[in-house]
Write a protein that holds these residues in place. Sequence first.
Motif, PDB file in Angstrom:
ATOM      1  N   ASP A  19       0.850  -1.198   0.000  1.00 39.27           N
ATOM      2  CA  ASP A  19       0.000   0.000   0.000  1.00 39.27           C
ATOM      3  C   ASP A  19       0.885   1.246   0.000  1.00 39.27           C
ATOM      4  O   ASP A  19       1.872   1.320   0.728  1.00 39.27           O
ATOM      5  CB  ASP A  19      -0.888   0.007   1.251  1.00 39.27           C
ATOM      6  CG  ASP A  19      -1.804   1.218   1.233  1.00 39.27           C
ATOM      7  OD1 ASP A  19      -2.833   1.167   0.537  1.00 39.27           O
ATOM      8  OD2 ASP A  19      -1.456   2.229   1.875  1.00 39.27           O
ATOM      9  N   TYR A  71      -9.507  10.383   5.200  1.00 44.80           N
ATOM     10  CA  TYR A  71      -9.648  10.423   3.751  1.00 44.80           C
ATOM     11  C   TYR A  71     -11.146  10.453   3.483  1.00 44.80           C
ATOM     12  O   TYR A  71     -11.777   9.419   3.278  1.00 44.80           O
ATOM     13  CB  TYR A  71      -8.974   9.251   3.038  1.00 44.80           C
ATOM     14  CG  TYR A  71      -8.569   9.667   1.627  1.00 44.80           C
ATOM     15  CD1 TYR A  71      -9.555   9.960   0.673  1.00 44.80           C
ATOM     16  CD2 TYR A  71      -7.257   9.847   1.274  1.00 44.80           C
ATOM     17  CE1 TYR A  71      -9.225  10.408  -0.582  1.00 44.80           C
ATOM     18  CE2 TYR A  71      -6.898  10.286   0.002  1.00 44.80           C
ATOM     19  CZ  TYR A  71      -7.890  10.581  -0.919  1.00 44.80           C
ATOM     20  OH  TYR A  71      -7.544  11.039  -2.161  1.00 44.80           O
ATOM     21  N   TYR A  81       1.022  14.950   6.552  1.00 42.75           N
ATOM     22  CA  TYR A  81       0.419  14.055   5.566  1.00 42.75           C
ATOM     23  C   TYR A  81       1.513  13.457   4.702  1.00 42.75           C
ATOM     24  O   TYR A  81       2.232  14.176   4.008  1.00 42.75           O
ATOM     25  CB  TYR A  81      -0.589  14.800   4.685  1.00 42.75           C
ATOM     26  CG  TYR A  81      -1.447  13.871   3.842  1.00 42.75           C
ATOM     27  CD1 TYR A  81      -1.247  13.761   2.466  1.00 42.75           C
ATOM     28  CD2 TYR A  81      -2.422  13.066   4.432  1.00 42.75           C
ATOM     29  CE1 TYR A  81      -2.012  12.886   1.698  1.00 42.75           C
ATOM     30  CE2 TYR A  81      -3.196  12.199   3.670  1.00 42.75           C
ATOM     31  CZ  TYR A  81      -2.995  12.109   2.306  1.00 42.75           C
ATOM     32  OH  TYR A  81      -3.750  11.252   1.561  1.00 42.75           O
TER      33      TYR A  81
HETATM   34  P1  P6P Z   1      -3.835  10.747  -2.139  1.00 42.68           P
HETATM   35  C1  P6P Z   1      -1.756   5.369  -1.558  1.00 42.68           C
HETATM   36  O1  P6P Z   1      -1.959   5.455  -2.953  1.00 42.68           O
HETATM   37  C2  P6P Z   1      -3.133   5.316  -0.899  1.00 42.68           C
HETATM   38  O2  P6P Z   1      -3.847   4.214  -1.332  1.00 42.68           O
HETATM   39  C3  P6P Z   1      -2.976   5.297   0.609  1.00 42.68           C
HETATM   40  O3  P6P Z   1      -1.852   4.587   1.012  1.00 42.68           O
HETATM   41  C4  P6P Z   1      -2.882   6.775   0.960  1.00 42.68           C
HETATM   42  O4  P6P Z   1      -3.381   7.073   2.247  1.00 42.68           O
HETATM   43  C5  P6P Z   1      -3.777   7.424  -0.101  1.00 42.68           C
HETATM   44  O5  P6P Z   1      -3.854   6.514  -1.201  1.00 42.68           O
HETATM   45  C6  P6P Z   1      -3.188   8.732  -0.588  1.00 42.68           C
HETATM   46  O6  P6P Z   1      -4.088   9.255  -1.544  1.00 42.68           O
HETATM   47  O7  P6P Z   1      -5.068  11.001  -2.975  1.00 42.68           O
HETATM   48  O8  P6P Z   1      -3.767  11.687  -0.949  1.00 42.68           O
HETATM   49  O9  P6P Z   1      -2.549  10.679  -2.904  1.00 42.68           O
END
Ligand code: P6P
Length: 339
Positions: free
Chosen positions: A122, A266, A246
Amino acid sequence: VGTENINTEIITLTRFLTEEQTKHKEATGDFTLLCHALQFAFKSIAYYIRRSTLINLTGLAGSSNTTGDDQKKLDVIGNDIFIAAMRSCARVRVLVSEEEEECIVFPAGPNARYAVVCDPIDGSSNLDAGVSVGTIFGVYLLGEDAAGTKEDLLKPGSELVASGFTMYGASAQLVITMRGGGVNGFTLDNALGEFILTHPEMRIPKTRAIYSVNEGNSLYWEEPVKEYVNSLKYPGEGGKPYSARYIGSMVADAYRTLLYGGIFAYPADKKSPKGKLRILYECAPMGLVFENAGGQAIDSNMKRMLDVVPEHIHDRSGIFMGSWDEVQKVVDIHKKHGY
Ligand code: P6P
């Protein structure tokens, strides 16, 4: 070094699992064997990530996964390692991976009584930049009547028997929790090849003035979310603004929030009405960790994350998780807006 400084009472993950098993007289040892396969997968992935730049594993694999993301080579390797580990322990019947459109069903041996959900790497979009990525996992016990299909996994996180994540940073940090249990942190000792208990019984601070959200999405946020975040940034007369942290890798943001306190969010928004993060292998496993550490995890409708049932195995949700009081602030503001 004086001998008095050497800690000879080391608790490895292997010893921890054995001790956990002996607490349950009815335990068959199947779950323990499954967890050994999990820890082997984490050790293997940690090895490849540590060496990835050296052996040119960063960059694109030239393929793409089901959701169209460009797959990194390590995504593919992490997924293959995880599938092989789950198959080899013969305790898993159904496996859902972020990298696989369909669930993987292994032969229904007599001991294959578990279902596993995982996001093998992830945060991999950050990989080339050296940002910590991680493996998020959850374990469900299948019912006697399980069909061995993806329907077995369309259930709430409250039915997880265990969940957690491994963050591949300066060292590999494993955080694991079991239903009704505490949260324990282990650090991989590369020399020993063992996860060592370094953070027993982790508890998230009740409050902390740190918020973690991608403010680049604020244009799309619903009103209550805007009001909530502004209340942290512009606290009014005499108030002190929160710090923003972040990383953009859920495992890294989650680990910091667990250790220091604060909130990770999120939210679902106008751009992503169902949210971005996946229920099965991101939101629910993290929800169990944060609740068992004394925090809260809710979705964008202010519903307890562990009560959310995915409509399909890659279903998404908004999420707010972190210190009890910080998440409660989100709930209180949403209540004012009729949630
Ligand atoms: P954004 C990484 O791609 C992910 O799946 C998570 O690990 C992370 O919290 C989120 O997406 C980040 O998304 O839109 O802020 O880049």
